[in-house]
Scaffold this active site. Structure first.
Site, PDB file in Angstrom:
ATOM      1  N   GLU A  31       1.107  -1.232   0.038  1.00 27.97           N
ATOM      2  CA  GLU A  31       0.304  -0.053   0.193  1.00 27.97           C
ATOM      3  C   GLU A  31       0.811   0.723  -0.317  1.00 27.97           C
ATOM      4  OE1 GLU A  31      -2.130   3.157   3.409  1.00 27.97           O
ATOM      5  OE2 GLU A  31      -2.008   1.033   3.369  1.00 27.97           O
ATOM      6  N   ASP A  35       0.425   3.493  -3.192  1.00 30.49           N
ATOM      7  CA  ASP A  35      -0.105   5.148  -2.646  1.00 30.49           C
ATOM      8  C   ASP A  35       1.038   5.751  -3.666  1.00 30.49           C
ATOM      9  OD1 ASP A  35      -1.696   6.847  -1.266  1.00 30.49           O
ATOM     10  OD2 ASP A  35       0.481   7.322  -0.511  1.00 30.49           O
ATOM     11  N   GLU A 103      -4.798   1.086  -3.334  1.00 30.76           N
ATOM     12  CA  GLU A 103      -3.404   1.142  -3.527  1.00 30.76           C
ATOM     13  C   GLU A 103      -2.689  -0.159  -3.938  1.00 30.76           C
ATOM     14  OE1 GLU A 103      -3.452   5.630  -1.775  1.00 30.76           O
ATOM     15  OE2 GLU A 103      -3.569   3.795  -0.344  1.00 30.76           O
TER      16      GLU A 103
END
Length: 206
Positions: A31, A35, A103
């Site tokens: 993630e 991101d 993400e």
């Protein structure tokens, strides 16, 4: 599940779908990577395809990388039954987890292939080309532009827990201008910002 991408290393996909409550091998690191990749690729798209100024580009990007929008992508890809949660979680997957998973999948695709494949995934699923039709409800961004254009002061939000979830107070220097309540800190701040815009607009036009 319909990702429009076939993993060569399925363990990356499995990790991207695993919450920390289920296993130590989970999506958190993916993630973090995804991101950053998402921010960059969405920003790059609007830099190349939209002639708006920096402030508007920031608003557009914030829409497409927001928790609300990512949760919509999650639902569209039909991932609800694929996420692995620990026994402490019951019921529907939260918006926050949905956003984290998207993400993480982007990060996993990047590691499984390359940046171009991550870009293809985003372009196929995020409908960036329809940016002209999105509803601009980022009141915090609008308020920041309004204050910067009309006042010389610092702005801030004071957020606290309340019966409805969270209460946010919008301040200009030390003055409390407006407040809002919501189920999350961000929602409370957005409502406080919306209320401040209405109040400042009335003051401005007296």
């Amino acid at each position: 599940m319909k990702l429009n991408y076939k993993f060569k290393n399925n363990s990356l996909l499995e990790q991207a779908l695993t919450h920390s409550s289920k296993s130590e091998i989970n999506y958190e690191r993916l993630e973090f990577l995804g991101d950053s990749i998402l921010d960059f690729l969405v920003g790059e798209y609007f830099f190349k395809n939209c002639k708006e100024k920096e402030g508007k580009l920031t608003v557009l990007r914030s829409h497409y990388v927001s928790e609300n929008y990512l949760s919509q992508i999650f639902d569209k890809l039909n991932l609800e039954k694929e996420v692995k949660l620990g026994k402490s979680y019951q019921g529907q997957v939260s918006k926050a987890i949905k956003g984290d998973v998207i993400e993480a999948i982007i990060g996993a695709i990047y590691l499984d292939s390359n940046l171009e494949k991550a870009k293809e995934f985003i372009y196929k699923n995020f409908e960036l080309e329809k940016y002209n039709s999105i509803k601009d409800d980022n009141y915090k961004s609008k308020l920041q532009e309004l204050v910067q254009g009309n006042f010389k002061c610092k702005i801030s939000y004071k957020t606290e827990i309340c019966d409805k979830g969270f209460k946010a107070i919008f301040c200009m220097d030390e003055d409390e201008i407006s407040f809002g309540e919501g189920k999350s800190k961000l929602e409370a701040q957005q409502i406080a910002a919306k209320n401040a815009i209405n109040k400042l607009f009335l003051i401005k036009n007296k």
